[in-house]
Design a protein around this motif. Sequence first.
Motif, PDB file in Angstrom:
ATOM      1  N   GLU A 280       0.831  -1.197   0.000  1.00 37.15           N
ATOM      2  CA  GLU A 280       0.000   0.000   0.000  1.00 37.15           C
ATOM      3  C   GLU A 280       0.867   1.248   0.000  1.00 37.15           C
ATOM      4  O   GLU A 280       1.895   1.322   0.678  1.00 37.15           O
ATOM      5  CB  GLU A 280      -0.914   0.037   1.236  1.00 37.15           C
ATOM      6  N   GLY A 281       0.439   2.217  -0.799  1.00 35.55           N
ATOM      7  CA  GLY A 281       1.042   3.542  -0.818  1.00 35.55           C
ATOM      8  C   GLY A 281      -0.088   4.498  -1.147  1.00 35.55           C
ATOM      9  O   GLY A 281      -1.079   4.553  -0.416  1.00 35.55           O
ATOM     10  N   PHE A 282       0.022   5.193  -2.252  1.00 36.68           N
ATOM     11  CA  PHE A 282      -1.116   5.982  -2.709  1.00 36.68           C
ATOM     12  C   PHE A 282      -2.258   5.066  -3.142  1.00 36.68           C
ATOM     13  O   PHE A 282      -3.429   5.458  -3.138  1.00 36.68           O
ATOM     14  CB  PHE A 282      -0.696   6.900  -3.864  1.00 36.68           C
ATOM     15  N   TYR A 283      -1.910   3.833  -3.508  1.00 37.79           N
ATOM     16  CA  TYR A 283      -2.897   2.816  -3.902  1.00 37.79           C
ATOM     17  C   TYR A 283      -2.645   1.539  -3.096  1.00 37.79           C
ATOM     18  O   TYR A 283      -1.564   1.353  -2.539  1.00 37.79           O
ATOM     19  CB  TYR A 283      -2.789   2.502  -5.394  1.00 37.79           C
ATOM     20  N   ARG A 284      -3.641   0.666  -3.071  1.00 36.94           N
ATOM     21  CA  ARG A 284      -3.491  -0.652  -2.442  1.00 36.94           C
ATOM     22  C   ARG A 284      -3.182  -1.683  -3.526  1.00 36.94           C
ATOM     23  O   ARG A 284      -3.728  -1.636  -4.620  1.00 36.94           O
ATOM     24  CB  ARG A 284      -4.751  -1.042  -1.690  1.00 36.94           C
ATOM     25  N   TYR A 285      -2.343  -2.661  -3.161  1.00 34.30           N
ATOM     26  CA  TYR A 285      -1.897  -3.687  -4.129  1.00 34.30           C
ATOM     27  C   TYR A 285      -2.128  -5.071  -3.545  1.00 34.30           C
ATOM     28  O   TYR A 285      -2.107  -5.259  -2.341  1.00 34.30           O
ATOM     29  CB  TYR A 285      -0.423  -3.487  -4.453  1.00 34.30           C
TER      30      TYR A 285
END
Length: 285
Positions: A280-285
């Motif tokens: 996870e960062g700006f989006y979740r993976y």
Amino acid sequence: MHTIRNVTVLGTGVLGSQIAFQTAFHGYAVTAYDISDEVLDAARERFAGLADVYAHEQVTGGIEGGAPAALASLSYSADLAAAVADADLVIEAVPECLELKREVYTALADAAPERTIFATNSSTLLPSDLKDFTGRPDRFLALHYANHVWRQNTAEVMGTADTDPEVVQAVVEFATGTGMVPIELKKEKAGYVLNSLLVPLLNAASELLIGGYADPETVDKTWRIGTGAPLGPFQIFDIIGLRTPYEIAASASDPGSQAFAAYLKEHYIDQGKLGIATGEGFYRY
């Protein structure tokens, strides 16, 4: 001519581990160095993950036995002197902090054989910022890799005014031998070629976010639709890993960069959300 067969990579973070694995995958003897056995234990897991990625993506051109053979061939050391004792080339991939890198090169200059070439993978610092700490400015240069080295396989080679042209040529040939496309710069340039193009985009994206103009999803969607690019800038941030842009922004003096650093720290770094590597960062993976 300098012959490069034994390579030591200092730092086993996201990019350091990729550099080490790509080099081993192409048949070079590679030692991965980091500051403790505990950090190296985490690196072993990272290397195992890379072996799976190479196998899944069917990366070609490597040694017989492919990714499993490359994984088995890697050596590990938390002892700097032992790690570089036989090195023809040391690639430094420690965190993007000028004082830390200078400390590393001061220690490295005493530990490595006189013949050893030093290369920094720094993405923002000029090799001239470090050359006086290497003890061998004629055998020191920058060798900059893009993330996901097995796909985005450029290796930017940039010497200083003191770098021996034969050393530059040896590193260019090494880059080719490890499956990279060498990009040779004619003189020093902060950001090389790739980041000279990429950083203004990322800075513009951070300004849009911090200024409250648009959220990351909107910025990325606009860039993808408007240019046909496969990824937007905040997706690129996640691939890079958020610690690197945080360190760069925190070290800058302008208010916009400081605000972006504070934003990253509060919303991402302190929560362990560092991008794709952590899920996870700006989006979740």
